[in-house]
Design a protein around this motif. Structure first.
Motif, PDB file in Angstrom:
ATOM      1  N   HIS A  16       0.812  -1.228   0.000  1.00 36.45           N
ATOM      2  CA  HIS A  16       0.000   0.000   0.000  1.00 36.45           C
ATOM      3  C   HIS A  16       0.838   1.268   0.000  1.00 36.45           C
ATOM      4  CE1 HIS A  16      -3.242  -2.691   0.650  1.00 36.45           C
ATOM      5  NE2 HIS A  16      -2.785  -3.084   1.827  1.00 36.45           N
ATOM      6  N   TYR A  17       2.151   1.113   0.038  1.00 32.31           N
ATOM      7  CA  TYR A  17       3.031   2.291   0.125  1.00 32.31           C
ATOM      8  C   TYR A  17       3.404   2.803  -1.267  1.00 32.31           C
ATOM      9  CZ  TYR A  17       3.281   1.888   5.130  1.00 32.31           C
ATOM     10  OH  TYR A  17       2.937   1.902   6.454  1.00 32.31           O
ATOM     11  N   ASP A  18       3.914   4.041  -1.323  1.00 27.71           N
ATOM     12  CA  ASP A  18       4.325   4.611  -2.614  1.00 27.71           C
ATOM     13  C   ASP A  18       5.734   4.174  -2.989  1.00 27.71           C
ATOM     14  OD1 ASP A  18       1.980   6.304  -2.973  1.00 27.71           O
ATOM     15  OD2 ASP A  18       2.724   7.341  -1.192  1.00 27.71           O
ATOM     16  N   TYR A  19       6.588   3.998  -1.985  1.00 28.50           N
ATOM     17  CA  TYR A  19       7.999   3.674  -2.236  1.00 28.50           C
ATOM     18  C   TYR A  19       8.449   2.596  -1.257  1.00 28.50           C
ATOM     19  CZ  TYR A  19       8.135   8.198  -4.652  1.00 28.50           C
ATOM     20  OH  TYR A  19       7.897   9.245  -5.493  1.00 28.50           O
ATOM     21  N   ILE A  20       9.407   1.791  -1.696  1.00 33.68           N
ATOM     22  CA  ILE A  20      10.059   0.859  -0.771  1.00 33.68           C
ATOM     23  C   ILE A  20      11.565   1.126  -0.826  1.00 33.68           C
ATOM     24  CG2 ILE A  20      10.035  -1.027  -2.485  1.00 33.68           C
ATOM     25  CD1 ILE A  20       9.699  -2.885   0.080  1.00 33.68           C
ATOM     26  N   VAL A  21      12.163   1.259   0.347  1.00 40.02           N
ATOM     27  CA  VAL A  21      13.608   1.473   0.438  1.00 40.02           C
ATOM     28  C   VAL A  21      14.157   0.320   1.261  1.00 40.02           C
ATOM     29  CG1 VAL A  21      15.392   2.969   1.453  1.00 40.02           C
ATOM     30  CG2 VAL A  21      13.464   3.994   0.238  1.00 40.02           C
ATOM     31  N   ILE A  22      15.198  -0.336   0.761  1.00 35.90           N
ATOM     32  CA  ILE A  22      15.796  -1.459   1.494  1.00 35.90           C
ATOM     33  C   ILE A  22      16.953  -0.926   2.333  1.00 35.90           C
ATOM     34  CG2 ILE A  22      16.898  -3.752   1.291  1.00 35.90           C
ATOM     35  CD1 ILE A  22      14.126  -3.757  -0.002  1.00 35.90           C
ATOM     36  N   ASN A  23      16.891  -1.184   3.624  1.00 30.40           N
ATOM     37  CA  ASN A  23      17.977  -0.706   4.492  1.00 30.40           C
ATOM     38  C   ASN A  23      19.063  -1.779   4.643  1.00 30.40           C
ATOM     39  OD1 ASN A  23      19.592   0.708   6.210  1.00 30.40           O
ATOM     40  ND2 ASN A  23      18.352   0.273   8.033  1.00 30.40           N
ATOM     41  N   ASP A  24      19.922  -1.831   3.613  1.00 35.22           N
ATOM     42  CA  ASP A  24      21.068  -2.730   3.684  1.00 35.22           C
ATOM     43  C   ASP A  24      22.248  -1.903   4.167  1.00 35.22           C
ATOM     44  OD1 ASP A  24      22.625  -4.916   3.460  1.00 35.22           O
ATOM     45  OD2 ASP A  24      22.503  -5.109   1.278  1.00 35.22           O
ATOM     46  N   ASP A  25      22.443  -0.743   3.517  1.00 30.02           N
ATOM     47  CA  ASP A  25      23.485   0.191   3.909  1.00 30.02           C
ATOM     48  C   ASP A  25      22.770   1.471   4.386  1.00 30.02           C
ATOM     49  OD1 ASP A  25      26.503   1.123   3.438  1.00 30.02           O
ATOM     50  OD2 ASP A  25      25.147   2.720   2.781  1.00 30.02           O
ATOM     51  N   ILE A  26      23.030   1.874   5.639  1.00 28.90           N
ATOM     52  CA  ILE A  26      22.274   2.986   6.246  1.00 28.90           C
ATOM     53  C   ILE A  26      22.363   4.266   5.411  1.00 28.90           C
ATOM     54  CG2 ILE A  26      22.179   4.531   8.262  1.00 28.90           C
ATOM     55  CD1 ILE A  26      23.208   1.993   9.852  1.00 28.90           C
ATOM     56  N   ARG A  27      23.588   4.615   4.995  1.00 35.22           N
ATOM     57  CA  ARG A  27      23.784   5.864   4.254  1.00 35.22           C
ATOM     58  C   ARG A  27      23.057   5.848   2.918  1.00 35.22           C
ATOM     59  NH1 ARG A  27      26.729  10.344   5.273  1.00 35.22           N
ATOM     60  NH2 ARG A  27      26.868  11.437   3.305  1.00 35.22           N
ATOM     61  N   GLU A  28      23.126   4.681   2.281  1.00 38.04           N
ATOM     62  CA  GLU A  28      22.453   4.551   0.980  1.00 38.04           C
ATOM     63  C   GLU A  28      20.931   4.671   1.149  1.00 38.04           C
ATOM     64  OE1 GLU A  28      22.746   1.035  -2.009  1.00 38.04           O
ATOM     65  OE2 GLU A  28      24.760   1.657  -1.395  1.00 38.04           O
ATOM     66  N   ALA A  29      20.419   3.989   2.180  1.00 41.97           N
ATOM     67  CA  ALA A  29      18.973   4.042   2.417  1.00 41.97           C
ATOM     68  C   ALA A  29      18.550   5.483   2.726  1.00 41.97           C
ATOM     69  CB  ALA A  29      18.600   3.110   3.570  1.00 41.97           C
ATOM     70  N   ALA A  30      19.340   6.172   3.559  1.00 40.27           N
ATOM     71  CA  ALA A  30      19.008   7.556   3.925  1.00 40.27           C
ATOM     72  C   ALA A  30      19.038   8.437   2.678  1.00 40.27           C
ATOM     73  CB  ALA A  30      19.995   8.073   4.962  1.00 40.27           C
ATOM     74  N   SER A  31      20.046   8.223   1.837  1.00 34.39           N
ATOM     75  CA  SER A  31      20.149   9.048   0.640  1.00 34.39           C
ATOM     76  C   SER A  31      18.975   8.775  -0.303  1.00 34.39           C
ATOM     77  CB  SER A  31      21.522   8.803   0.020  1.00 34.39           C
ATOM     78  OG  SER A  31      21.475   8.847  -1.332  1.00 34.39           O
TER      79      SER A  31
END
Ligand code: 5GP
Length: 215
Positions: free
Chosen positions: A167-182
């Motif tokens: 139901h979400y607009d985006y999915i971000v995978i938190n494998d690398d914290i900095r990459e996910a944050a960016s």
């Protein structure tokens, strides 16, 4: 060079959810460092602080009575009971920031996010997922702050939560914290650049050309 007055852009409310232990707070702290213009809403909760957590930084820690007063006074976007405690996101600061054309992120579990989606359909929803469900349980155990029973309860909740990611607009995978944050920051920036949030800028350009472009 003439300076172009920046016309008012519409701000955006961003809701970030993801299972317990996925690293939402860690990622959001990096988001705030990458772009200090993105406001992170601080939730209120009745749960007891974990070691290292500070009132007013990680959460606004409230008694049940104080929390219920916030509900009665309609101070929250939404609230939900999660693993026996109340969680809710205060509205005022976030709404003021958005009204000035900025982005604010509130971190909410999926039930709360569903309520916000109904009330604020223009909000943007991001689901933060672990690289795998195995990695999630390892992270929950690695926190060393809870009993195995509590960890199993959080994992069971996570199994349901992951089904809600559709139901979400985006999915971000938190494998690398900095990459996910960016990636979260990129989503927020793209959303702020949407034409529908910048109509007054286009109006401004059209207004500017009115004299020059008369046929
Ligand atoms: P934790 O106890 O691990 O900090 O958080 C438990 C869950 O509560 C997490 O899934 C987190 O996303 C959610 N949560 C944090 N703040 C809020 C809030 O303001 N509203 C709701 N509904 N959930 C929240």
């Amino acid at each position: 060079m003439d300076t172009i007055p920046v016309a008012k852009r519409e701000g955006v409310l961003v809701v970030l959810s993801g299972p317990s232990g996925v690293g939402k707070n860690t990622v959001l702290n990096v988001v705030a460092k990458l772009d200090s213009n993105i406001l992170l809403g601080i939730s209120a909760t009745t749960r007891t602080p974990r070691p290292g957590e500070t009132d007013g930084v990680n959460y606004l820690f409230k008694t049940k009575k104080e929390f219920e007063r916030m509900i009665i006074n309609d101070e929250l976007f939404e609230f939900a009971e999660y693993n026996g405690n109340y969680y809710g996101s205060p509205k005022q600061e976030v709404q003021n920031w958005i009204a000035m054309g900025n982005a604010a992120i509130i971190e909410i579990e999926v039930q709360g996010a569903n309520k916000v989606r109904e009330k604020y359909p223009e909000a943007i929803f991001i689901f933060l997922a672990p690289p795998s469900m195995k990695a999630l349980i390892t992270r929950l155990r690695g926190r060393n702050t809870e009993s195995e029973d509590k960890i199993q309860a959080r994992y069971k909740t996570a199994c349901y939560e992951i089904t809600q990611a559709y139901h979400y607009d985006y999915i971000v995978i938190n494998d690398d914290i900095r990459e996910a944050a960016s990636e979260v920051v990129q989503i927020v920036h793209s959303e702020l650049m949407r034409v529908k949030r910048n109509k007054s800028t286009i109006d401004f350009f059209i207004e500017e050309t009115k004299q020059d472009c008369k046929e």
